[in-house]
Design a protein around this motif. Structure first.
Motif, short mmCIF file in Angstrom:
data_model
loop_
_atom_site.label_atom_id
_atom_site.label_comp_id
_atom_site.label_asym_id
_atom_site.label_seq_id
_atom_site.Cartn_x
_atom_site.Cartn_y
_atom_site.Cartn_z
N UNK A 64 82.77 79.44 13.92
CA UNK A 64 82.14 78.22 13.42
C UNK A 64 83.20 77.16 13.15
N UNK B 162 84.42 74.26 14.05
CA UNK B 162 84.39 72.93 14.64
C UNK B 162 83.42 72.80 15.79
N UNK B 163 83.50 71.64 16.47
CA UNK B 163 82.55 71.34 17.54
C UNK B 163 82.70 72.34 18.69
N UNK B 164 81.60 72.60 19.35
CA UNK B 164 81.55 73.61 20.42
C UNK B 164 82.06 72.98 21.72
N UNK C 142 73.12 59.17 24.77
CA UNK C 142 74.16 59.98 24.14
C UNK C 142 75.01 60.68 25.21
N UNK D 169 77.33 58.15 26.52
CA UNK D 169 78.39 57.90 25.54
C UNK D 169 79.48 58.97 25.63
N UNK D 170 79.06 60.23 25.76
CA UNK D 170 80.03 61.32 25.88
C UNK D 170 80.91 61.10 27.11
N UNK E 180 83.27 58.13 26.63
CA UNK E 180 84.33 58.36 25.64
C UNK E 180 85.41 59.26 26.19
N UNK F 212 70.70 60.34 14.91
CA UNK F 212 72.12 60.05 15.08
C UNK F 212 72.55 58.89 14.16
N UNK G 253 76.08 70.67 21.06
CA UNK G 253 76.92 69.66 20.42
C UNK G 253 76.60 69.57 18.92
N UNK G 254 75.33 69.72 18.59
CA UNK G 254 74.92 69.58 17.18
C UNK G 254 74.91 70.91 16.43
N UNK H 215 76.47 73.67 14.73
CA UNK H 215 77.82 73.86 14.22
C UNK H 215 78.53 72.56 13.86
N UNK H 216 77.86 71.43 14.01
CA UNK H 216 78.51 70.14 13.72
C UNK H 216 78.44 69.78 12.23
N UNK I 148 77.96 66.28 10.71
CA UNK I 148 78.93 65.20 10.87
C UNK I 148 78.62 64.31 12.07
N UNK I 149 77.65 64.72 12.88
CA UNK I 149 77.29 63.90 14.05
C UNK I 149 75.86 63.40 13.98
N UNK J 48 85.14 62.95 19.78
CA UNK J 48 83.68 63.11 19.74
C UNK J 48 83.13 62.48 18.47
N UNK J 49 83.77 62.82 17.35
CA UNK J 49 83.31 62.29 16.07
C UNK J 49 83.37 60.75 16.06
N UNK K 189 80.66 59.14 18.44
CA UNK K 189 79.26 59.26 18.04
C UNK K 189 79.02 58.61 16.69
N UNK L 11 85.17 68.88 8.69
CA UNK L 11 85.61 69.30 10.04
C UNK L 11 86.87 68.52 10.45
N UNK L 12 86.73 67.35 11.09
CA UNK L 12 87.93 66.63 11.54
C UNK L 12 88.35 65.54 10.57
#
Lengths: 474, 474
Positions: A201, A203-205, A452, A455-456, A459, B185, B209-210, B212-213, B216-217, B456-457, B460, B471-472
């Motif tokens: 767990x 951080x982001x996957x 979204x 956006x990914x 980015x 979002x 993406x969401x 486990x986030x 924060x997203x 990513x953070x 978004x 997290x970050x």
């Protein structure tokens, strides 16, 4: 919903000839005869088993390490030249086409099995290794990698399309069987997305960010895969049904009952006819389920008995068992060859592949409507499916030189996708988006989700160098 | 590697008092008495079962729909005020703290079971429903949701921490059991991340993406979950071992043999002592495995026999079976209560939770070194673990008013995490990062991967309003 709305033309420009000439020089200086620019090789690198037109890259280069991949990406990034990763060329939706030219990064020299950890049921591979090569090399360990999309695809390609196939009903898809990746990102950085721990767990996957990204966010250079023990007992067989609906209903009840079947595949009568001709088999030319059980001796026996009861309830015939390993291989090879077998139904035609997936409760209905649609339009379009997941393939056979036929196939595909999406399904269960399915993403995901995704992409790859013109486009 | 390097102080500023006053007014106008600003309630909303200091939000608001959540987010975004989603407050790493103030969005009024599709083995829920409530409501369908982190957490919280727990060895984690999410979002858009199809290759994996986030997203407002059939047969029991290493080795061989065990939990002798006292049990005070089998009658019997042979080989004692459902519940309740039981070992102390996870081949070694470390420092630190996944919890009991003890616990935690990472493991198998594990992400993931997470953070959530400082970081 109008899934047929065409995508707006891409904004991206092709790099100019001077950039490509300069880049060819730089790459050749560095990689010598591992840089190829002959037309035949370039065309072969855009080739996929697709009906979409071939758009060759400008250059093909064959790196031997992640560092070399990073070097290539940096050279391309500096010139804003597209980079398209290439595994074995078995994708179906134009994933490997180079609509804006650029460099095809052929990973076939990176096919080492880097490490096997039998005690942890995992291994580390380079992306160019194919699933058959991997399982060949794993044989002595008593372990295997179950994901099997039919084609002898590279593991890098399988990661990138989120592949699944016949075994997914039991073992999951690539999403479920990748522990970690090493990826070269568009700026030439090398990112490690996870560890060998079974779960985390932290951080982001990032792993799942790249699984299914089709090379549009980076190039996979190393993969840590989950492995599974070769089952103590395997048994496979077939069962005939009077109608596709009966076969489907048997599948639905099987899945609902929690029976841990390892493979459960449907072929319709048209598909069986094609398979018999191509693979010299004598399968009964009716809707057919092909199935396989994995487990202990007692477990497999128990599964077969329960499944037999279910099939009988839906007018299934007696099971024919493929008891010996060779018979089993022959059966599954025939299943895997349906693409080629289908082409034989109409010599000269091309196959328009599809792979919608719906919730299993809607499967019988979706298949029935689709078969009606095929009949109404007088098409030749065999059906085969990983029906345990609600996923099936219809492949209209089309003479590409006849615009009316092409139009009919396209319209059919639109209706098929609309039908699947209306049933809470997806336009692609396993082939991926590539170029062919881009036009359906808005209808499936809606504007916010697609925004979204864009956006990914923007980015992570602001200069749009990674496999541009795929998934969310340029 | 120096995992102990402190995080740089956050750049984010606390919103000024005028913004908060203005926002309180706006929210109250819209949501009336579902807006709460009393200190007790605010502190309760930052409270988690953690040793980290309480940092209450400025406002608590209780929305009743996704549209209301979106409204709240838009009101906060306009003022750059932090938004922190709240489920049940059972997280362990300070996930719910509000280091920069802001609005706690309490989702406890959004706890509907929106739809159950028994034929598809899935359901749709709102984020506030807890796992016990869900299983209660599912009971008549013959289906259940297996993920069980111990606490009666909300499903939204479980999505957000990528929760797992005792059943993960058989059923996977939240990552594997979420089909789709609806998420608000940071710009107030409502994104649907997937369909009810069992699998899809239609673009980037927004669902994962969401998962486990940690909020924060975005804020999860609806969840489509996979369900499983309640097994025909369940049997559970315990087995004593002379040492933790013996117990561990038995687990390793069990997993390697592919035995589909549903739960396999380790308690060390210190933990068993705590459990006996707290739950009034008379378990043998030695290292203990608690286990459970799911399957058909014959399948469960076969599993138990095989597991018995393995345990005997590693000096395990005779099995004691919890045959009746009530005995089984009592056993698992005792397992779930280890946090509270452990606190009883040292009245007045706080528990410093941890949950490293390593490849299973390294588990015995990691546990042995950790136990040696505990002994060398004379700490009271019971161990319990989801050892089938290589995941375990050590909880040093610490008098927070003694700085030397706190320092010792922190140093211990650093060594534990360093040990796990050196063994190719992770700093958190299931609790998540929150505030507590932020300092370890660089050591675990490296600069490039952490940089990608930050990107990513930032992409978004450019204004850093979603659960900032987790997290970050900011």
């Amino acid at each position: 919903m109008n899934v047929a709305t065409p995508i707006r033309p891409a904004q991206r420009l092709r790099p100019d000839e001077a950039s490509i000439a300069d880049l060819t020089g730089e790459l050749t200086k560095r990689f010598g005869n591992r840089v190829v620019t002959s037309l035949a090789v370039r065309q072969q690198h855009a080739h996929t088993t697709t009906w979409l037109a071939n758009q060759p890259p400008d250059i093909v280069v064959l790196p031997e390490s992640a560092e070399e991949v990073a070097e290539i990406v940096r050279l391309c990034a500096a010139r804003r030249v597209p980079v398209i990763p290439f595994g074995t060329g078995t994708s179906l939706e134009g994933h490997l086409n180079a609509p804006f030219g650029g460099v095809s990064v052929d990973l076939s020299l990176m096919k080492r099995l880097v490490a096997v950890h039998p005690e942890d049921l995992d291994c580390v591979v380079e992306p160019g290794i194919t699933r058959k090569e991997l399982n060949e090399q794993l044989r002595d360990t008593g372990l295997f990698f179950p994901i099997d999309p039919g084609a002898d695809a590279s593991l890098g390609g399988m990661v990138s399309t989120r592949a699944s196939g016949t075994n997914a009903v039991r073992y999951g898809t690539m999403k479920d069987n990748v522990l970690a990746l090493t990826v070269v990102t568009p700026d030439g950085s090398v990112v490690k997305t996870g560890t060998r721990a079974r779960k985390s767990s932290a951080g982001y996957d990032l792993t799942r960010l790249f699984v299914g990204a089709e090379g549009t966010l980076g190039i996979v250079t190393e993969i840590t895969l989950k492995l599974h023990g070769i089952p103590e007992a395997i048994s496979a067989g077939i069962c005939s049904f009077p109608t596709v609906k009966d076969a489907c209903d048997a599948v639905i009840v099987t899945i609902q009952s929690g029976l841990p079947i390892a493979r459960i595949e449907l072929l319709d009568e048209v598909q069986v006819r094609a398979v018999n001709a191509y693979s010299r088999l004598t399968l009964p030319e009716t809707p057919l389920l092909l199935f396989e059980f994995h487990g202990t001796d007692a477990g497999v026996k128990e599964q077969a008995e329960r499944f037999g009861e279910i099939c009988a309830e839906y007018r299934g015939g007696n099971f024919e068992w493929a008891t010996r390993a060779e018979e089993r291989s022959r059966l599954w090879q025939a299943r895997h060859d349906v693409y080629w077998a289908s082409l034989g139904l109409r010599p000269g035609a091309k196959g328009v592949a599809s792979d919608v997936c719906v919730p299993i409760s809607r499967l019988a209905e979706c298949l029935a409507e689709t078969k009606r649609d095929i009949e109404e339009h007088g098409m030749v379009a065999p059906i085969a499916g990983h029906v345990g997941d609600g996923n099936f393939h219809v492949m209209p056979l089309v003479m590409l030189e006849d615009p009316a036929e092409v139009r009919m196939a396209e319209d059919f595909m639109h209706r098929l996708v609309e039908r699947a999406i209306a049933m809470e399904g997806t336009c692609t269960g396993e082939h991926g988006v590539g170029q062919g399915k881009m036009k359906y993403l808005k209808a499936e995901h809606g504007e916010s989700a697609l925004g979204l995704m864009r956006l990914l992409k923007r980015s992570i790859d602001p200069d749009d160098i990674m496999n541009p013109g795929k998934i969310v486009g340029a």
